[in-house]
Design a protein around this motif. Structure first.
Motif, mmCIF file in Angstrom:
data_model
loop_
_atom_site.group_PDB
_atom_site.id
_atom_site.type_symbol
_atom_site.label_atom_id
_atom_site.label_comp_id
_atom_site.label_asym_id
_atom_site.label_seq_id
_atom_site.Cartn_x
_atom_site.Cartn_y
_atom_site.Cartn_z
ATOM 1 N N LYS A 1 139.220 89.261 -47.899
ATOM 2 C CA LYS A 1 138.789 90.613 -47.310
ATOM 3 C C LYS A 1 137.470 90.556 -46.668
ATOM 4 N N PRO A 2 137.357 90.872 -45.518
ATOM 5 C CA PRO A 2 135.972 90.939 -45.007
ATOM 6 C C PRO A 2 134.983 91.802 -45.775
ATOM 7 N N TYR A 3 133.678 91.455 -45.896
ATOM 8 C CA TYR A 3 132.968 92.279 -46.643
ATOM 9 C C TYR A 3 131.793 92.822 -45.841
ATOM 10 N N PHE A 4 131.372 94.005 -46.009
ATOM 11 C CA PHE A 4 130.109 94.763 -45.132
ATOM 12 C C PHE A 4 129.197 95.083 -46.146
ATOM 13 N N SER A 5 128.048 94.520 -45.621
ATOM 14 C CA SER A 5 126.905 95.023 -46.448
ATOM 15 C C SER A 5 126.459 96.660 -46.330
ATOM 16 N N GLY A 6 126.864 96.958 -45.257
ATOM 17 C CA GLY A 6 126.645 98.426 -45.182
ATOM 18 C C GLY A 6 125.658 98.751 -43.808
ATOM 19 N N PHE B 1 125.309 91.772 -36.117
ATOM 20 C CA PHE B 1 126.447 91.967 -37.178
ATOM 21 C C PHE B 1 125.719 90.848 -38.213
ATOM 22 N N LEU B 2 125.739 89.631 -37.814
ATOM 23 C CA LEU B 2 125.378 88.475 -39.014
ATOM 24 C C LEU B 2 124.168 88.898 -39.523
ATOM 25 N N TYR B 3 122.984 89.289 -38.586
ATOM 26 C CA TYR B 3 121.691 89.507 -39.285
ATOM 27 C C TYR B 3 121.684 90.701 -40.437
ATOM 28 N N ALA B 4 122.783 91.259 -40.223
ATOM 29 C CA ALA B 4 123.046 92.630 -41.325
ATOM 30 C C ALA B 4 123.351 91.759 -42.557
ATOM 31 N N GLN B 5 124.257 90.778 -42.430
ATOM 32 C CA GLN B 5 124.762 90.008 -43.702
ATOM 33 C C GLN B 5 123.813 89.189 -44.288
ATOM 34 N N LEU B 6 122.881 88.699 -43.382
ATOM 35 C CA LEU B 6 122.166 87.690 -43.893
ATOM 36 C C LEU B 6 120.959 88.447 -44.678
ATOM 37 N N SER C 1 121.521 90.686 -46.493
ATOM 38 C CA SER C 1 122.228 90.921 -47.975
ATOM 39 C C SER C 1 122.730 89.696 -48.618
ATOM 40 N N ILE C 2 122.314 88.326 -48.228
ATOM 41 C CA ILE C 2 122.642 87.329 -48.757
ATOM 42 C C ILE C 2 122.622 87.003 -50.181
ATOM 43 N N ASP C 3 121.322 87.349 -50.722
ATOM 44 C CA ASP C 3 121.170 87.463 -52.096
ATOM 45 C C ASP C 3 122.248 88.029 -52.993
ATOM 46 N N SER C 4 122.399 89.289 -52.499
ATOM 47 C CA SER C 4 123.368 90.150 -53.300
ATOM 48 C C SER C 4 124.932 89.323 -53.020
ATOM 49 N N ILE C 5 125.078 89.278 -51.842
ATOM 50 C CA ILE C 5 126.394 88.637 -51.616
ATOM 51 C C ILE C 5 126.693 87.481 -52.679
ATOM 52 N N GLN C 6 125.665 86.533 -52.498
ATOM 53 C CA GLN C 6 125.664 85.200 -53.504
ATOM 54 C C GLN C 6 125.895 85.528 -54.767
ATOM 55 N N ASP C 7 125.148 86.518 -55.374
ATOM 56 C CA ASP C 7 125.481 86.979 -56.893
ATOM 57 C C ASP C 7 126.701 87.432 -56.991
ATOM 58 N N LEU C 8 127.304 88.281 -56.176
ATOM 59 C CA LEU C 8 128.625 88.872 -56.511
ATOM 60 C C LEU C 8 129.802 87.611 -56.335
ATOM 61 N N ARG C 9 129.538 86.747 -55.613
ATOM 62 C CA ARG C 9 130.362 85.484 -55.338
ATOM 63 C C ARG C 9 130.257 84.523 -56.858
ATOM 64 N N LYS C 10 129.249 84.452 -57.043
ATOM 65 C CA LYS C 10 128.890 83.544 -58.441
ATOM 66 C C LYS C 10 129.459 84.195 -59.645
ATOM 67 N N ASN D 1 122.859 97.833 -37.292
ATOM 68 C CA ASN D 1 122.351 96.845 -36.275
ATOM 69 C C ASN D 1 123.110 96.954 -34.924
ATOM 70 N N LEU D 2 124.512 97.022 -35.065
ATOM 71 C CA LEU D 2 125.278 97.146 -33.948
ATOM 72 C C LEU D 2 124.672 98.216 -32.926
ATOM 73 N N THR D 3 124.488 99.221 -33.426
ATOM 74 C CA THR D 3 124.041 100.388 -32.456
ATOM 75 C C THR D 3 122.634 100.017 -32.088
ATOM 76 N N GLU D 4 121.876 99.480 -32.809
ATOM 77 C CA GLU D 4 120.557 98.899 -32.197
ATOM 78 C C GLU D 4 120.607 98.017 -31.210
ATOM 79 N N ALA D 5 121.298 97.040 -31.361
ATOM 80 C CA ALA D 5 121.682 96.078 -30.373
ATOM 81 C C ALA D 5 122.291 96.633 -29.022
ATOM 82 N N ALA D 6 123.364 97.685 -29.291
ATOM 83 C CA ALA D 6 123.819 98.205 -28.029
ATOM 84 C C ALA D 6 122.836 99.078 -27.328
#
Ligand code: PLP
Length: 378
Positions: free
Chosen positions: A7-12, A242-247, A249-258, A17-22
């Motif tokens: 399931k794709p995960y969204f950091s929130g 979009f990618l930058y939003a994920q990056l 949150s990378i530490d919390s994403i990695q904590d969840l996955r571990k 970020n998408l709005t800002e870019a647009a």
């Protein structure tokens, strides 16, 4: 219960970020968010130079161009691999020489690489399967002694480590994926890493359709034009945003996955203790980026029954990678060597559902059904 495989995960932060870019008026490539992503990767992982791409496949194709892969060059890569790993180099006319996997790990068997090297070998392309590091000292030593290149297909290996070095920072070039099935996602997306100075200048040109546009925008040249071959490898700012939003949150994403990985591992060790199946092995030189979790069943027949059982219980477990040396496209081109470990992993691996917000209730249900399957079999 119905549990999907992924399931794709969204950091929130993605929508902001998408709005800002647009709203910024710059949604083509190489803008503010692309630069932020680039800076993130070079700072956090010590990559020398990086370029976002629209996929890992594209990053591998850029690598093939940068290495000047030509007709009759030979590329060594594992047979237990994703199609793009070999196809990117085959596209340039190379012959793909497949190596086997290690006996207890799907990664390339580094001990066999040297026997496959000829005067035509241009590069070794390796995959850090499941984010588990290949034996990089051995592989780099072979490459340096034979004066050939190493490309890390690090599609699954973001935030993975070999000893204390980030995966993707060791080979001459490396490629990451941000496809929605990976740890960090942007739908489709990728990254080329250039660790060897000799490739840096040309990489930007290939990235920008064979033009020196990037240098022009830095004010280094006063006009830009066609200076080399290339293609349109750069993603739009929307993907970078979009990618930058994920990056972020990378530490919390990695904590969840571990946590998810460790939970599976702890609750399923009984399979190994009772000799019923095998769990992933992580060599002591490798970190664990918790990209995936698999169970290695004892045979193809058992795997088929196991998958059917789990799918009937609403659990979307899957298998993957038909060995490329036996693929419909390459079979007749392969030199006939048997690669038993690649075949074994292809026939026996079962990947369990793995996504950042899988609940403990869902994991317990999966573990319970696995227990049920292996109890019934006794
Ligand atoms: C996912 C994956 C790829 C392809 O990545 P894309 O971004 O979809 O092109 C290549 N190699 C490996 C090992 C992968 O897991």
């Amino acid at each position: 219960m119905n549990i999907p495989f992924n399931k794709p995960y969204f950091s929130g932060k993605e929508a902001d970020n998408l709005t800002e870019a647009a709203m910024s008026g710059h949604i083509s490539g190489n803008g503010k968010f692309t630069k932020k992503c680039h800076e993130f990767f070079t700072t956090k992982y010590g990559f020398k130079k990086v370029l976002l791409t629209t996929s890992c496949t594209d990053a591998l194709e850029m690598a093939a161009i940068l290495l000047d892969v030509k007709q009759d060059d030979e590329i060594i890569c594992p047979s237990y691999a994703f199609v793009s790993t070999a196809n990117a180099f085959f596209l340039k006319g190379a012959k793909i020489v497949f190596d086997d996997s290690e006996a207890n790990n799907p990664n390339i068997d580094a001990d066999k690489i040297e026997t496959l090297i000829t005067s035509k070998t241009k590069a070794i392309v390796i995959i850090h399967y499941g984010g588990v590091a290949c034996n990089m000292d051995k592989i780099m030593d072979i490459a340096n002694r034979h004066n050939i290149f190493v490309v890390e297909d690090a599609a699954q290996a973001i935030d993975g480590y070999y000893n204390n070095k980030a995966l993707g920072s060791i080979g001459h070039l490396a490629a990451f994926s941000f496809h929605e099935t990976k740890n960090i996602i942007s739908g489709e997306g990728g990254l080329l890493v250039i660790n060897d100075d000799r490739f840096i200048e040309r990489s930007e040109i290939i990235w920008e359709k064979g033009t020196n546009r990037a240098a022009f925008f830095r004010g280094e040249v006063d006009k830009y034009g066609w200076v080399d071959i290339g293609s349109s490898f750069l993603p739009s700012e929307l993907i970078a945003a979009f990618l930058y939003a994920q990056l972020q949150s990378i530490d919390s994403i990695q904590d969840l996955r571990k946590k998810i990985w460790n939970y599976y591992h702890a609750k399923l060790t009984f399979l190994e203790n009772e000799g019923k199946a095998t769990l992933p092995t992580i060599p002591n030189y490798s970190g664990n980026n918790a990209h995936l979790f698999y169970i290695l069943t004892n045979s193809l027949q058992e795997r088929t029954e196991f998958l059917k059982f789990l799918n009937n219980k609403g659990i979307k477990a899957v298998f993957h990678y038909l060995p490329l040396h036996q693929s419909p496209y390459y079979k007749a081109k392969h030199d006939g060597r048997e690669l038993p470990n690649a075949v074994k992993f292809s026939q026996q691996i079962v990947r369990l559902p793995f996504f950042n917000d899988i609940t403990t209730i869902e994991q317990d249900y999966i573990i319970d059904k696995i227990f049920e399957f292996y109890s019934r079999k006794q």
